[in-house]
Design a protein around this motif. Structure first.
Motif, PDB file in Angstrom:
ATOM      1  N   UNK A 183      31.893 -10.990 -42.768  1.00 38.96           N
ATOM      2  CA  UNK A 183      31.157  -9.597 -42.612  1.00 38.96           C
ATOM      3  C   UNK A 183      30.557  -9.028 -43.900  1.00 38.96           C
ATOM      4  N   UNK A 184      30.780 -10.176 -44.975  1.00 39.54           N
ATOM      5  CA  UNK A 184      30.557  -9.297 -46.028  1.00 39.54           C
ATOM      6  C   UNK A 184      29.214 -10.011 -46.257  1.00 39.54           C
ATOM      7  N   UNK A 185      28.977 -10.894 -45.873  1.00 40.74           N
ATOM      8  CA  UNK A 185      28.039 -12.218 -46.113  1.00 40.74           C
ATOM      9  C   UNK A 185      27.052 -11.795 -45.026  1.00 40.74           C
ATOM     10  N   UNK A 186      26.996 -11.029 -44.288  1.00 37.28           N
ATOM     11  CA  UNK A 186      26.105 -10.266 -43.042  1.00 37.28           C
ATOM     12  C   UNK A 186      25.819 -10.065 -43.323  1.00 37.28           C
ATOM     13  N   UNK A 187      26.402  -8.052 -43.527  1.00 47.48           N
ATOM     14  CA  UNK A 187      26.387  -7.179 -44.744  1.00 47.48           C
ATOM     15  C   UNK A 187      25.073  -7.129 -45.806  1.00 47.48           C
TER      16      UNK A 187
END
Length: 182
Positions: A15-19
């Motif tokens: 999620x952090x990477x996609x964000x």
């Protein structure tokens, strides 16, 4: 449109990477959509709202829209698991990139998000050795990868570098509805 999946265990940083990728791709003038798999019962609606009341009354679908936003809620009559391809087909066709979080067993090309064991994370097995659809690994511990690989190894904490990788290889991620649905 181009489609790429992000696969990894809970807590690995998907999620952090996609964000980080969303604004990095948008800064390049690209329109981005996200498909997220939820393993549990979830709700985006709230008791007392008109749309909630319509669903409770038995509507199969409720669409709520304003000049800035649209949301579709669909109640399945029996438990149903839509494929990632069915979900992508629900999206607006004018997007440049679809970032898919989850669906680790799908036949989409994926970037594995992997972390080695640390004080903050217990570490989990890597999947890239056994999944031909994993085309790159995003990690913050490349020295701990369980096996050497010819796949690109990307810096999990550098969203710009991962966006560069995607844009520079976008022909590889081209998605065709005709190939999927005939």
């Amino acid at each position: 449109m181009n489609v790429v999946g992000f696969a990894g265990y809970s807590g690995s940083g998907k999620t952090t990477l996609v964000e980080k990728l969303i604004p990095a791709l948008k800064a390049r003038g690209l329109r981005v959509s996200v498909v997220k798999h939820a393993h549990h019962k979830f709700d985006i609606d709230h008791p007392g709202k008109d749309t909630f009341r319509h669903r409770v009354a038995g509507a199969f679908e409720v669409v709520v829209a304003s000049q800035n936003r649209l949301a579709l809620m669909r109640e399945f009559e029996k438990p149903s698991e839509m494929t990632v391809h069915q979900l992508i087909a629900e999206l607006y066709g004018g997007v440049d990139w679809v970032l898919v979080e989850g669906f680790k067993s799908s036949d989409l090309l994926k970037i594995e998000v992997w972390r080695g064991p640390s004080a903050d994370y217990p570490g989990k097995p890597a999947r890239y050795m056994d999944d031909d659809f994993i085309v790159a690994i995003a990690t913050d511990t490349p020295d701990q990868l369980p096996e050497a690989t010819l796949r690109p190894v990307l810096d999990l904490n550098d969203g710009e570098a991962v966006a560069d990788y995607l844009v520079n290889n976008q022909e590889r991620f081209a998605y065709s509805f005709e190939d999927r649905f005939g």
